[in-house]
Design a protein around this motif. Sequence first.
Motif, mmCIF file in Angstrom:
data_model
loop_
_atom_site.group_PDB
_atom_site.id
_atom_site.type_symbol
_atom_site.label_atom_id
_atom_site.label_comp_id
_atom_site.label_asym_id
_atom_site.label_seq_id
_atom_site.Cartn_x
_atom_site.Cartn_y
_atom_site.Cartn_z
ATOM 1 N N LEU A 65 3.012 3.921 -7.427
ATOM 2 C CA LEU A 65 2.525 2.599 -7.822
ATOM 3 C C LEU A 65 3.416 1.960 -8.878
ATOM 4 N N PHE A 108 -8.977 -8.547 -3.536
ATOM 5 C CA PHE A 108 -7.564 -8.889 -3.520
ATOM 6 C C PHE A 108 -7.279 -10.378 -3.671
ATOM 7 N N SER A 128 -1.563 -1.369 -4.236
ATOM 8 C CA SER A 128 -2.774 -0.546 -4.271
ATOM 9 C C SER A 128 -2.487 0.782 -3.587
ATOM 10 N N ILE A 134 -1.211 -4.107 -10.072
ATOM 11 C CA ILE A 134 -1.718 -2.843 -9.526
ATOM 12 C C ILE A 134 -3.248 -2.858 -9.576
ATOM 13 N N ILE A 135 -3.869 -2.622 -8.427
ATOM 14 C CA ILE A 135 -5.329 -2.541 -8.349
ATOM 15 C C ILE A 135 -5.704 -1.143 -7.870
ATOM 16 N N LEU A 136 -6.449 -0.426 -8.684
ATOM 17 C CA LEU A 136 -6.864 0.928 -8.355
ATOM 18 C C LEU A 136 -8.229 0.921 -7.666
ATOM 19 N N LYS A 153 -0.277 6.976 -4.540
ATOM 20 C CA LYS A 153 -0.640 6.665 -5.922
ATOM 21 C C LYS A 153 0.493 6.970 -6.899
ATOM 22 N N TYR A 182 -12.090 -1.810 -7.610
ATOM 23 C CA TYR A 182 -12.489 -2.661 -6.493
ATOM 24 C C TYR A 182 -13.855 -3.308 -6.688
ATOM 25 N N THR A 198 -7.551 5.743 -0.585
ATOM 26 C CA THR A 198 -8.822 5.136 -0.972
ATOM 27 C C THR A 198 -9.733 5.074 0.237
ATOM 28 N N VAL A 228 0.869 -1.177 0.000
ATOM 29 C CA VAL A 228 0.000 0.000 0.000
ATOM 30 C C VAL A 228 0.906 1.226 0.000
ATOM 31 N N VAL A 287 -0.113 -7.816 -4.784
ATOM 32 C CA VAL A 287 -0.918 -6.659 -5.176
ATOM 33 C C VAL A 287 -0.263 -5.372 -4.687
#
Length: 207
Positions: free
Chosen positions: A148, A184, A192, A165-167, A145, A171, A196, A142, A190
């Motif tokens: 990333l 996840f 992220s 990478i998960i934005l 941004k 989700y 958020t 984590v 991952v």
Amino acid sequence: MLTVGQVATDVHSGKTVKVIGVQQVFGMVTYQVYEPETGNIYNAAEKALKVERGSVEPSSAFVRFAAVYARVKNELASGSVVDVSESVIPLPHQRYALGRVLETNSCRYMLADEVGLGKTIEAGLIIKELETRGLIERVLVVCPKGLLTQWEAEMQEKFGERFTIILPEEYQTLKKVTPDDNPFTSFSHVISPMDTSVVLSTRSVTR
């Protein structure tokens, strides 16, 4: 000159050993030998070994096993078992951080070096080491941004670790295609962003 797999006697200890490695530097030959009785692996000079005539040589499978065993044992003696790529040459303070993490089974540390001292490298070393030892299977990074892609690139280039990478905007879509409503669980590694509003339970993230 002895060869790998040959059986000999250590003239100092009187014990039977098996040659698992040969090194020659400046005309001097040394051997890496395995002592079946104690399981010890050590280096011996050529004059310290006496060949046992008529002895049965071990199988190639045993020689391979002994060589791997020697490598693991030597690496553990230095505190770590992981190999990193040539693009990573850990600095002393980065190796120190890895050593501190490995001192106990409870790996709960905060890496708080100054900017530019390589916290990403420290984290990568720790991740690779814990994975190699079989202590972790899933990793969640984590970060801000703006970092990333930097994390993704460094983990891939320096440690061979492929992260997804998960934005935040992804989700809800991912939750619809996962059986436990957790975005996840589809990926083991991952990255992220921290900015958020999604709140996840500790159970779902660390499982």
